[in-house]
Design a protein around this motif. Structure first.
Motif, PDB file in Angstrom:
ATOM      1  N   TYR A   1      82.310  25.978  93.293  1.00 44.07           N
ATOM      2  CA  TYR A   1      82.268  27.444  93.352  1.00 44.07           C
ATOM      3  C   TYR A   1      83.612  28.026  93.771  1.00 44.07           C
ATOM      4  O   TYR A   1      84.014  29.074  93.287  1.00 44.07           O
ATOM      5  N   MET A   2      84.333  27.348  94.652  1.00 40.98           N
ATOM      6  CA  MET A   2      85.658  27.836  95.037  1.00 40.98           C
ATOM      7  C   MET A   2      86.614  27.779  93.852  1.00 40.98           C
ATOM      8  O   MET A   2      87.387  28.716  93.620  1.00 40.98           O
ATOM      9  N   ILE A   3      86.579  26.708  93.075  1.00 46.36           N
ATOM     10  CA  ILE A   3      87.450  26.589  91.905  1.00 46.36           C
ATOM     11  C   ILE A   3      87.072  27.641  90.862  1.00 46.36           C
ATOM     12  O   ILE A   3      87.938  28.300  90.277  1.00 46.36           O
ATOM     13  N   LEU A   4      85.790  27.824  90.624  1.00 53.93           N
ATOM     14  CA  LEU A   4      85.325  28.836  89.679  1.00 53.93           C
ATOM     15  C   LEU A   4      85.767  30.233  90.108  1.00 53.93           C
ATOM     16  O   LEU A   4      86.271  31.017  89.294  1.00 53.93           O
ATOM     17  N   PHE A   5      85.623  30.559  91.387  1.00 53.60           N
ATOM     18  CA  PHE A   5      86.042  31.862  91.888  1.00 53.60           C
ATOM     19  C   PHE A   5      87.543  32.046  91.748  1.00 53.60           C
ATOM     20  O   PHE A   5      88.021  33.116  91.379  1.00 53.60           O
TER      21      PHE A   5
ATOM     22  N   SER B   1      79.300  11.060 100.097  1.00 53.54           N
ATOM     23  CA  SER B   1      78.494  12.255 100.304  1.00 53.54           C
ATOM     24  C   SER B   1      78.900  13.325  99.297  1.00 53.54           C
ATOM     25  O   SER B   1      80.075  13.688  99.188  1.00 53.54           O
ATOM     26  N   THR B   2      77.955  13.840  98.564  1.00 55.31           N
ATOM     27  CA  THR B   2      78.229  14.874  97.562  1.00 55.31           C
ATOM     28  C   THR B   2      77.674  16.225  97.987  1.00 55.31           C
ATOM     29  O   THR B   2      77.532  17.126  97.172  1.00 55.31           O
ATOM     30  N   SER B   3      77.403  16.373  99.236  1.00 51.34           N
ATOM     31  CA  SER B   3      76.804  17.633  99.687  1.00 51.34           C
ATOM     32  C   SER B   3      77.779  18.810  99.621  1.00 51.34           C
ATOM     33  O   SER B   3      77.371  19.953  99.471  1.00 51.34           O
ATOM     34  N   SER B   4      79.079  18.557  99.720  1.00 53.19           N
ATOM     35  CA  SER B   4      80.046  19.659  99.664  1.00 53.19           C
ATOM     36  C   SER B   4      80.576  19.892  98.252  1.00 53.19           C
ATOM     37  O   SER B   4      81.380  20.797  98.030  1.00 53.19           O
ATOM     38  N   LEU B   5      80.152  19.105  97.285  1.00 51.93           N
ATOM     39  CA  LEU B   5      80.634  19.254  95.914  1.00 51.93           C
ATOM     40  C   LEU B   5      80.322  20.619  95.302  1.00 51.93           C
ATOM     41  O   LEU B   5      81.202  21.224  94.682  1.00 51.93           O
ATOM     42  N   PRO B   6      79.133  21.180  95.450  1.00 53.44           N
ATOM     43  CA  PRO B   6      78.897  22.527  94.892  1.00 53.44           C
ATOM     44  C   PRO B   6      79.805  23.593  95.514  1.00 53.44           C
ATOM     45  O   PRO B   6      80.249  24.507  94.811  1.00 53.44           O
ATOM     46  N   ASP B   7      80.108  23.469  96.785  1.00 49.49           N
ATOM     47  CA  ASP B   7      81.018  24.436  97.407  1.00 49.49           C
ATOM     48  C   ASP B   7      82.402  24.380  96.785  1.00 49.49           C
ATOM     49  O   ASP B   7      83.032  25.412  96.529  1.00 49.49           O
TER      50      ASP B   7
END
Length: 157
Positions: free
Chosen positions: A25-29, A16-22
């Motif tokens: 974004y956490m790493i970017l932040f 499941s890749t549904s949490s990949l964008p989250d």
């Protein structure tokens, strides 16, 4: 003995890749918050002189930098190759050092103004005449704590 054969091959379930964008974004932040941006754009080139006895500054927030050296390659067509003084993001003369020191003192708290240090980052090949002129203007501005930036060498040559 009986050999047991598995008739149906089982496939791995899909990831499941549904949490990949989250996660992205956490790493970017995290990197945006923890990275400090450069305060000034360097307009001069310098190679710090070597020193055997160096020490680190305790509070870098109380340090104001004066860069002295040849203009960068992009600026040499306009300003030549003679050593220049950079205060904040522009070339200045020695007469502008009084205003620079006053503006830097105004940025600090009342209690920290006495502990303000001026760091001279000068090229190792810069003539002492321009450095002496800068030191005289710093003396007139009552900025008596001067630090010379140097790179640490391993010993004598």
């Amino acid at each position: 003995m009986a050999v047991m054969n598995k008739k149906g091959k089982k496939e791995l379930p899909a990831i499941s890749t549904s949490s990949l964008p989250d996660v992205i974004y956490m790493i970017l932040f995290f990197f945006m918050v923890s990275t400090s941006m450069r305060d000034q754009e360097l307009l001069v080139r310098y190679k710090l002189p070597d020193a055997t006895e160096v020490s680190k500054l305790e509070k870098k927030s109380l340090v104001s930098y004066i860069h002295i050296g040849q203009p960068s390659l992009a600026m040499q067509a306009k300003f030549g190759t003679a050593p220049r003084i950079q205060l904040n993001d522009s070339y200045k003369n020695t007469k502008d050092i009084l205003d620079f020191v006053a503006a830097e003192r105004d940025k600090l708290n009342e209690a920290d103004r006495a502990a303000m240090t001026v760091c001279l980052k000068a090229d190792g090949t810069t003539k002492m005449g321009i450095i002496t002129d800068v030191k005289q203007e710093l003396r007139r501005a009552n900025a008596l704590k001067i630090n010379y930036a140097a790179s640490k060498s391993l010993g004598y040559y």
